[in-house]
Design a protein around this motif. Structure first.
Motif, PDB file in Angstrom:
ATOM      1  N   ASP A  62       0.807  -1.218   0.000  1.00 11.66           N
ATOM      2  CA  ASP A  62       0.000   0.000   0.000  1.00 11.66           C
ATOM      3  C   ASP A  62       0.843   1.271   0.000  1.00 11.66           C
ATOM      4  N   THR A  63       2.125   1.139  -0.228  1.00 10.61           N
ATOM      5  CA  THR A  63       3.020   2.295  -0.258  1.00 10.61           C
ATOM      6  C   THR A  63       3.646   2.429  -1.650  1.00 10.61           C
ATOM      7  N   ASN A  64       4.410   3.469  -1.825  1.00 11.41           N
ATOM      8  CA  ASN A  64       5.132   3.663  -3.082  1.00 11.41           C
ATOM      9  C   ASN A  64       6.563   3.133  -3.015  1.00 11.41           C
ATOM     10  N   GLU A  65       6.893   2.425  -1.937  1.00  7.92           N
ATOM     11  CA  GLU A  65       8.238   1.893  -1.781  1.00  7.92           C
ATOM     12  C   GLU A  65       8.504   0.768  -2.786  1.00  7.92           C
ATOM     13  N   ASP A  66       9.770   0.554  -3.089  1.00 12.39           N
ATOM     14  CA  ASP A  66      10.197  -0.512  -3.994  1.00 12.39           C
ATOM     15  C   ASP A  66      10.182  -1.838  -3.226  1.00 12.39           C
ATOM     16  N   GLU A  67       9.222  -2.689  -3.531  1.00 10.54           N
ATOM     17  CA  GLU A  67       9.078  -3.948  -2.805  1.00 10.54           C
ATOM     18  C   GLU A  67      10.335  -4.803  -2.905  1.00 10.54           C
ATOM     19  N   ARG A  68      10.938  -4.854  -4.079  1.00  8.61           N
ATOM     20  CA  ARG A  68      12.113  -5.694  -4.250  1.00  8.61           C
ATOM     21  C   ARG A  68      13.277  -5.190  -3.396  1.00  8.61           C
ATOM     22  N   ASP A  79       5.028 -17.745   2.763  1.00 11.32           N
ATOM     23  CA  ASP A  79       4.072 -16.671   2.480  1.00 11.32           C
ATOM     24  C   ASP A  79       4.704 -15.295   2.646  1.00 11.32           C
ATOM     25  N   LEU A  80       5.951 -15.163   2.195  1.00 10.98           N
ATOM     26  CA  LEU A  80       6.625 -13.868   2.217  1.00 10.98           C
ATOM     27  C   LEU A  80       6.240 -13.076   0.978  1.00 10.98           C
ATOM     28  N   HIS A  81       5.677 -11.898   1.181  1.00  9.61           N
ATOM     29  CA  HIS A  81       5.343 -10.974   0.091  1.00  9.61           C
ATOM     30  C   HIS A  81       5.009  -9.627   0.714  1.00  9.61           C
ATOM     31  N   GLY A  84      13.705 -26.500   5.081  1.00 12.97           N
ATOM     32  CA  GLY A  84      14.085 -27.171   3.838  1.00 12.97           C
ATOM     33  C   GLY A  84      14.912 -26.255   2.958  1.00 12.97           C
ATOM     34  N   GLU A  85      14.687 -26.316   1.658  1.00 16.96           N
ATOM     35  CA  GLU A  85      15.481 -25.551   0.695  1.00 16.96           C
ATOM     36  C   GLU A  85      15.229 -24.051   0.837  1.00 16.96           C
ATOM     37  N   ARG A  86      16.296 -23.271   0.818  1.00 17.71           N
ATOM     38  CA  ARG A  86      16.197 -21.818   0.990  1.00 17.71           C
ATOM     39  C   ARG A  86      15.333 -21.165  -0.088  1.00 17.71           C
ATOM     40  N   GLU A  87      15.280 -21.759  -1.259  1.00 20.60           N
ATOM     41  CA  GLU A  87      14.563 -21.145  -2.369  1.00 20.60           C
ATOM     42  C   GLU A  87      13.051 -21.070  -2.144  1.00 20.60           C
ATOM     43  N   VAL A  88      12.539 -21.821  -1.182  1.00 24.95           N
ATOM     44  CA  VAL A  88      11.107 -21.740  -0.872  1.00 24.95           C
ATOM     45  C   VAL A  88      10.747 -20.360  -0.315  1.00 24.95           C
ATOM     46  N   ASP A  89      11.731 -19.622   0.180  1.00 29.86           N
ATOM     47  CA  ASP A  89      11.465 -18.239   0.589  1.00 29.86           C
ATOM     48  C   ASP A  89      10.911 -17.395  -0.557  1.00 29.86           C
ATOM     49  N   GLY A  90      11.133 -17.803  -1.786  1.00 30.24           N
ATOM     50  CA  GLY A  90      10.702 -17.001  -2.930  1.00 30.24           C
ATOM     51  C   GLY A  90       9.313 -17.301  -3.452  1.00 30.24           C
ATOM     52  N   LEU A 149       7.180 -14.793  -5.961  1.00 30.48           N
ATOM     53  CA  LEU A 149       7.007 -15.126  -7.377  1.00 30.48           C
ATOM     54  C   LEU A 149       5.534 -15.293  -7.736  1.00 30.48           C
ATOM     55  N   ARG A 150       4.778 -15.916  -6.835  1.00 34.09           N
ATOM     56  CA  ARG A 150       3.352 -16.115  -7.099  1.00 34.09           C
ATOM     57  C   ARG A 150       2.650 -14.770  -7.317  1.00 34.09           C
ATOM     58  N   ASN A 151       2.888 -13.833  -6.430  1.00 32.67           N
ATOM     59  CA  ASN A 151       2.225 -12.537  -6.545  1.00 32.67           C
ATOM     60  C   ASN A 151       2.770 -11.730  -7.717  1.00 32.67           C
ATOM     61  N   ALA A 152       4.074 -11.857  -7.992  1.00 29.08           N
ATOM     62  CA  ALA A 152       4.641 -11.179  -9.158  1.00 29.08           C
ATOM     63  C   ALA A 152       3.999 -11.693 -10.434  1.00 29.08           C
TER      64      ALA A 152
END
Length: 279
Positions: free
Chosen positions: A106-112, A183-185, A207-213, A217-220
Motif C-alpha cells: 500500500d506504499t510507493n516503496e520498492d518492494e524488491r 508466504d513472504l510478500h 528445507g530448501e532456501r529457495e522456498v522463501d521465494g 514469485l506467485r504474486n509477481a
C-alpha cells in the motif's frame, strides 16, 4: 466482540471455532491483561489490537500457521515482528504492534529493494530439535494430493504443468535445513518504528532456501506477468539463491496451494504456475 465479515466468510465451514472466538479472546485478554480494541478486518485469523501489542488467534485447521509463533521466536525481532507471548492450547499469540502498520503493497516503496534488505536477516538454520514441519514431509503430501486433485477434477490444465510440479516434489534436497517462509510478500511486510519494515504472518517450513521465494514469485506472476517474475528472480539470485530452484518451487508451490475444497482449482494459482514456468 464483532467478528470481521471476511473472517466469518473464510471460516464458514468451521462455525464452532467462530462461535468460540469471543470467549477465547476474552480469556486471552484476562490472561495477558489486555484492553482489546476493534479487530482488524482480516480473513485468515482473528487479529485484535490492544495498545502496543496485537492478539492473534488461528483456526485449528489452519495447519500452515501451526508454527508461526516459533518462527517469530526464532527471528527474535530481527526483521520480523517480535513475539511477546503465546498460548498454544488456544492457538493464540501476542505480537508486537507495528505502527503505523501500512503494508508494503500500500506504499510507493520498492518492494524488491525492501525485501532484499530483509531476507538475509531472516536466514536461520534451526537445530535438529526444532518444532517446524519439514519441506520434505510437505512435498510427500503434495506428491500424492496434487496429482489426485488433477485427476478428480478432470485434468483441467495441461499435463506438462503437473508433471513439472511432480518432478519438483520428488526431487527436493532432503539435506537442506533452512527456516523458510512460504508466504513472504509485500502484503505481509508492515511499516514500523523499531525497524523500518517488519515481516508478519510467516508460514514456516524447514528445507530448501529457495522456498522463501514462492510467495514473491506467485504474486509477481499475478500482478506483473513474466517480466515481473524475471525481475524477482534477478533480485533473489543476487541474494545467493539458485535461480532454477526458485523457479521450480514457484511453479510447484503455486499448484500445491492452488486447491480449495469447495471451489476446486484456483484459476489464478494455475495461471501463476504457468507464468513462473515461462519466466
Amino acid at each position: 466482540m464483532r467478528l470481521p465479515p471476511a473472517l466469518r466468510d473464510e471460516w464458514r465451514r468451521e462455525p464452532a471455532w467462530l462461535a468460540e472466538l469471543p470467549r477465547l479472546a476474552a480469556e486471552c485478554a484476562e490472561l495477558w491483561g489486555l484492553e482489546l480494541e476493534e479487530p482488524f478486518d482480516t480473513p485468515r485469523s482473528l487479529v485484535v489490537p490492544a495498545g502496543e501489542v496485537v492478539l492473534k488467534l488461528n483456526a485449528p485447521s489452519h495447519f500452515e500457521a501451526d508454527h508461526e509463533a516459533g518462527a517469530l521466536l526464532c527471528w527474535d525481532g530481527r526483521g520480523a515482528a517480535r513475539l511477546v507471548a503465546r498460548d498454544d492450547e488456544r492457538r493464540a499469540m501476542l505480537i508486537e504492534r507495528c505502527r503505523p502498520g501500512e503494508c508494503l503493497w500500500d506504499t510507493n516503496e520498492d518492494e524488491r529493494a525492501v525485501v532484499a534488505e530483509l531476507l538475509p536477516r531472516l536466514r536461520r538454520e534451526p537445530d535438529t530439535l526444532h518444532p517446524f514441519r519439514s519441506l520434505a514431509d510437505e512435498a510427500e503430501r503434495w506428491l500424492e494430493e496434487v496429482p489426485r486433485r488433477y485427476r478428480l477434477s478432470g485434468e483441467p490444465f495441461e499435463r506438462s504443468l503437473l508433471d513439472f510440479a511432480v518432478d519438483v516434489f520428488g526431487g527436493l534436497d532432503r539435506r537442506a535445513a533452512a527456516l523458510v517462509n512460504q508466504d513472504l510478500h509485500g502484503g505481509n511486510v508492515l511499516r514500523a518504528e523499531r525497524e523500518p519494515w517488519l515481516v508478519i504472518d510467516p508460514k514456516p517450513l524447514v528445507g530448501e532456501r529457495e522456498v522463501d521465494g514462492v510467495g514473491l514469485l506467485r504474486n509477481a506472476a499475478l500482478e506483473g506477468g513474466t517480466a515481473s517474475v524475471q525481475r524477482w528472480l534477478d533480485v533473489l539470485q543476487e541474494l545467493g539463491l539458485d535461480r532454477e530452484r526458485l523457479r521450480a518451487w514457484g511453479v510447484a508451490h503455486a499448484l500445491a496451494w492452488g486447491w480449495d475444497e469447495e471451489r476446486g482449482w484456483s484459476p489464478r494459482s494455475v495461471e501463476a504456475a504457468r507464468t513462473i514456468l515461462a519466466a
